[in-house]
Write a protein that holds these residues in place. Sequence first.
Motif, PDB file in Angstrom:
ATOM      1  N   PHE A   1     -85.599 -53.884  16.656  1.00  0.00           N
ATOM      2  CA  PHE A   1     -84.557 -54.034  17.797  1.00  0.00           C
ATOM      3  C   PHE A   1     -84.533 -52.575  18.440  1.00  0.00           C
ATOM      4  CE2 PHE A   1     -80.526 -53.218  19.670  1.00  0.00           C
ATOM      5  CZ  PHE A   1     -80.503 -54.149  20.752  1.00  0.00           C
ATOM      6  N   THR A   2     -84.214 -51.506  17.635  1.00  0.00           N
ATOM      7  CA  THR A   2     -84.237 -50.257  17.992  1.00  0.00           C
ATOM      8  C   THR A   2     -85.569 -49.537  18.745  1.00  0.00           C
ATOM      9  OG1 THR A   2     -84.775 -49.252  15.954  1.00  0.00           O
ATOM     10  CG2 THR A   2     -82.485 -49.480  16.398  1.00  0.00           C
ATOM     11  N   GLY A   3     -86.453 -49.724  18.229  1.00  0.00           N
ATOM     12  CA  GLY A   3     -87.810 -49.546  18.989  1.00  0.00           C
ATOM     13  C   GLY A   3     -88.228 -50.337  20.008  1.00  0.00           C
ATOM     14  N   ASP A   4     -88.546 -51.686  19.726  1.00  0.00           N
ATOM     15  CA  ASP A   4     -88.923 -52.397  20.636  1.00  0.00           C
ATOM     16  C   ASP A   4     -88.038 -52.635  22.102  1.00  0.00           C
ATOM     17  OD1 ASP A   4     -90.972 -52.720  18.507  1.00  0.00           O
ATOM     18  OD2 ASP A   4     -90.104 -54.753  18.049  1.00  0.00           O
ATOM     19  N   VAL A   5     -86.821 -52.761  21.795  1.00  0.00           N
ATOM     20  CA  VAL A   5     -86.021 -52.815  22.979  1.00  0.00           C
ATOM     21  C   VAL A   5     -85.378 -51.722  23.567  1.00  0.00           C
ATOM     22  CG1 VAL A   5     -83.849 -54.250  23.634  1.00  0.00           C
ATOM     23  CG2 VAL A   5     -85.395 -55.511  21.871  1.00  0.00           C
ATOM     24  N   LEU A   6     -84.897 -50.737  22.521  1.00  0.00           N
ATOM     25  CA  LEU A   6     -84.144 -49.560  23.183  1.00  0.00           C
ATOM     26  C   LEU A   6     -85.106 -48.484  23.289  1.00  0.00           C
ATOM     27  CD1 LEU A   6     -80.911 -49.938  20.878  1.00  0.00           C
ATOM     28  CD2 LEU A   6     -81.271 -50.848  23.026  1.00  0.00           C
ATOM     29  N   GLY A   7     -86.361 -48.632  22.927  1.00  0.00           N
ATOM     30  CA  GLY A   7     -87.252 -47.455  22.926  1.00  0.00           C
ATOM     31  C   GLY A   7     -86.818 -46.450  22.138  1.00  0.00           C
ATOM     32  N   SER A   8     -86.311 -46.564  21.067  1.00  0.00           N
ATOM     33  CA  SER A   8     -85.889 -45.467  20.166  1.00  0.00           C
ATOM     34  C   SER A   8     -87.165 -44.610  19.731  1.00  0.00           C
ATOM     35  CB  SER A   8     -85.141 -45.824  18.849  1.00  0.00           C
ATOM     36  OG  SER A   8     -85.244 -45.099  17.972  1.00  0.00           O
ATOM     37  N   LEU A   9     -86.787 -43.116  19.570  1.00  0.00           N
ATOM     38  CA  LEU A   9     -87.871 -42.226  19.224  1.00  0.00           C
ATOM     39  C   LEU A   9     -87.923 -41.947  17.657  1.00  0.00           C
ATOM     40  CD1 LEU A   9     -87.406 -39.595  22.178  1.00  0.00           C
ATOM     41  CD2 LEU A   9     -89.103 -41.367  22.110  1.00  0.00           C
ATOM     42  N   ARG A  10     -86.976 -42.576  17.126  1.00  0.00           N
ATOM     43  CA  ARG A  10     -87.000 -42.471  15.556  1.00  0.00           C
ATOM     44  C   ARG A  10     -88.285 -43.200  14.947  1.00  0.00           C
ATOM     45  NH1 ARG A  10     -81.094 -41.769  13.370  1.00  0.00           N
ATOM     46  NH2 ARG A  10     -82.183 -41.368  11.677  1.00  0.00           N
ATOM     47  N   CYS A  11     -88.897 -44.112  15.408  1.00  0.00           N
ATOM     48  CA  CYS A  11     -90.130 -44.534  14.924  1.00  0.00           C
ATOM     49  C   CYS A  11     -91.176 -44.913  16.009  1.00  0.00           C
ATOM     50  CB  CYS A  11     -89.679 -45.974  14.187  1.00  0.00           C
ATOM     51  SG  CYS A  11     -89.182 -47.069  15.689  1.00  0.00           S
ATOM     52  N   ASP A  12     -92.174 -45.541  15.491  1.00  0.00           N
ATOM     53  CA  ASP A  12     -93.365 -45.561  16.446  1.00  0.00           C
ATOM     54  C   ASP A  12     -93.562 -47.219  16.650  1.00  0.00           C
ATOM     55  OD1 ASP A  12     -94.213 -46.276  13.780  1.00  0.00           O
ATOM     56  OD2 ASP A  12     -96.194 -45.352  13.979  1.00  0.00           O
ATOM     57  N   CYS A  13     -92.410 -47.972  16.367  1.00  0.00           N
ATOM     58  CA  CYS A  13     -92.818 -49.331  16.372  1.00  0.00           C
ATOM     59  C   CYS A  13     -92.818 -49.745  17.957  1.00  0.00           C
ATOM     60  CB  CYS A  13     -91.556 -50.060  15.690  1.00  0.00           C
ATOM     61  SG  CYS A  13     -91.293 -49.764  14.003  1.00  0.00           S
ATOM     62  N   GLY A  14     -92.073 -49.562  19.005  1.00  0.00           N
ATOM     63  CA  GLY A  14     -92.153 -49.900  20.159  1.00  0.00           C
ATOM     64  C   GLY A  14     -93.448 -49.428  20.853  1.00  0.00           C
ATOM     65  N   GLU A  15     -93.953 -48.057  20.577  1.00  0.00           N
ATOM     66  CA  GLU A  15     -94.866 -47.709  21.018  1.00  0.00           C
ATOM     67  C   GLU A  15     -96.208 -48.461  20.727  1.00  0.00           C
ATOM     68  OE1 GLU A  15     -97.961 -43.705  21.023  1.00  0.00           O
ATOM     69  OE2 GLU A  15     -96.066 -43.858  19.684  1.00  0.00           O
ATOM     70  N   GLN A  16     -96.072 -48.937  19.192  1.00  0.00           N
ATOM     71  CA  GLN A  16     -97.337 -49.724  18.663  1.00  0.00           C
ATOM     72  C   GLN A  16     -97.273 -51.090  19.233  1.00  0.00           C
ATOM     73  OE1 GLN A  16     -96.280 -49.758  14.469  1.00  0.00           O
ATOM     74  NE2 GLN A  16     -97.919 -48.309  13.863  1.00  0.00           N
ATOM     75  N   LEU A  17     -96.274 -51.811  19.605  1.00  0.00           N
ATOM     76  CA  LEU A  17     -95.996 -53.168  20.260  1.00  0.00           C
ATOM     77  C   LEU A  17     -96.680 -52.842  21.813  1.00  0.00           C
ATOM     78  CD1 LEU A  17     -95.229 -55.991  20.378  1.00  0.00           C
ATOM     79  CD2 LEU A  17     -92.719 -55.098  21.248  1.00  0.00           C
ATOM     80  N   GLY A  18     -96.307 -51.796  22.485  1.00  0.00           N
ATOM     81  CA  GLY A  18     -96.882 -51.634  23.883  1.00  0.00           C
ATOM     82  C   GLY A  18     -98.248 -51.304  24.048  1.00  0.00           C
ATOM     83  N   THR A  19     -98.793 -50.688  22.799  1.00  0.00           N
ATOM     84  CA  THR A  19    -100.148 -50.311  23.026  1.00  0.00           C
ATOM     85  C   THR A  19    -100.878 -51.426  22.693  1.00  0.00           C
ATOM     86  OG1 THR A  19     -99.722 -48.028  22.421  1.00  0.00           O
ATOM     87  CG2 THR A  19    -101.835 -48.707  21.772  1.00  0.00           C
ATOM     88  N   SER A  20    -100.351 -52.388  21.582  1.00  0.00           N
ATOM     89  CA  SER A  20    -101.048 -53.550  21.158  1.00  0.00           C
ATOM     90  C   SER A  20    -101.422 -54.390  22.408  1.00  0.00           C
ATOM     91  CB  SER A  20    -100.378 -54.102  20.146  1.00  0.00           C
ATOM     92  OG  SER A  20    -100.379 -53.265  18.901  1.00  0.00           O
TER      93      SER A  20
END
Length: 456
Positions: free
Chosen positions: A58-77
Amino acid sequence: MEIPSVHRLADARIPTVDGEFTLLLYENSEDNKDHLALVYGDVEGHDDVLVRVHSECFTGDVLGSLRCDCGEQLGTSMRRIAEEEQGIIVYLRQEGRGIGLLSKLRAYNLQDEGYDTVEANRMLGHGADERDYAIAATILEDLGVSSVRLLTNNPKKIESLTDHDIDIAERAPLEPHVNRHNADYLRTKVNRMRHILDLGPTNGYSQTNVHGSSLQPLEQRVEHYYADTGLPFVTLTYAQSLDGSIASNSGAPLAISGPKAMDLTHRLRALHDGILVGIGTVLADDPRLNVRRREGDHPVPVILDSSLRFPLDARLLDCDGPSPLIFTGPNPDPSRRETLESKGATVVPLSCTPDGGVCIDTLLEALGDRQIASVMVEGGTQVLTTFLRRQRVQRVILTIAPMFLGGTSALDSLAPPQQPDAPDPSDDVPRLKNVQQRWYGEDLVLEGDPIWPSSE
């Protein structure tokens, strides 16, 4: 071990900035969670389908948190799958590596006290990684893929899916952007969780804001800019040495970028409608200015040549891709123009600046009239300088190679000719915002949006 069963409950068309996907929602026999599959194109019965198995963050995918690379991995994929026009993202509802959002937030607090992500999880009574991929394997079987190319850096994910009879033909790496908030997290992934990551020579200390561009892909920015202005979106991109040189003093062609950075250049070329250089670059390098290191459409070569010196034997006249568009000064030599056009080039006379160069504003209007919505400006020095001096650049992508050349400088002075009582030009030099840094092999690629104090 009992294999969970899954059942599709619903599916719907999901248009995104990357393309149109189909979202499928599954129920299963193992838990009460709604696991998902985001599918692009026809995947049933196909081999080597590009797949990302992504666990909810939730923090990375939805909020764009910089603490992890999860949101970036989802967007790149999503972008990579859309580029291939085929692929799957299996979205598993196992937040925080399976420990849930509440425990993840508590683990964040422990990490802020100095514990790494593995230690924090264990202090809360959890394992370092409690995720399970059995449901993902069953969903992939339901979708009927024969084999997959898995977007992951995690060997455990590969091993788990293989244990559940998923044929993994290849691992497709996801290289992270590193910032001061996720550097320790990423190093822990490498050192304690076996993740296959290249954090670059800085070992994870480069600064970046990946979400600044991942939330607004370049294609979308181009589309909006052209629709709003009728002018092409300008990306200034070039490679330089550590001392700011873009060529040797001898004038001989010289490859500055390494192979990985060159691959990026060709991906960028494929994203742009036009690619622009000055006649000096054509005379020195005899470039082809097309896309060779990946599949994609070739951009239209745009040449600034105020005196119509374009060589009659240039490779641009017979290489793959569109014929060159040559912008020259008014009243070009009729015979030379006729000869060039007989070889396929298009010669366009434009008004000139007082120093004899092609007027950039008139040029951009002419390109917009020709439906060229984006242009990639690659050089040389005079052209790069003019676009920056005229403040006609929307994006800068700069490759810095680890070498010294002592050659031709990338830029001349950005200050216009001084007028009496004019303000100090140094007060209006451009800077970059939304800066990103990333290593491509040994080359550092820096990109951002140029801003000028006078335009803010």
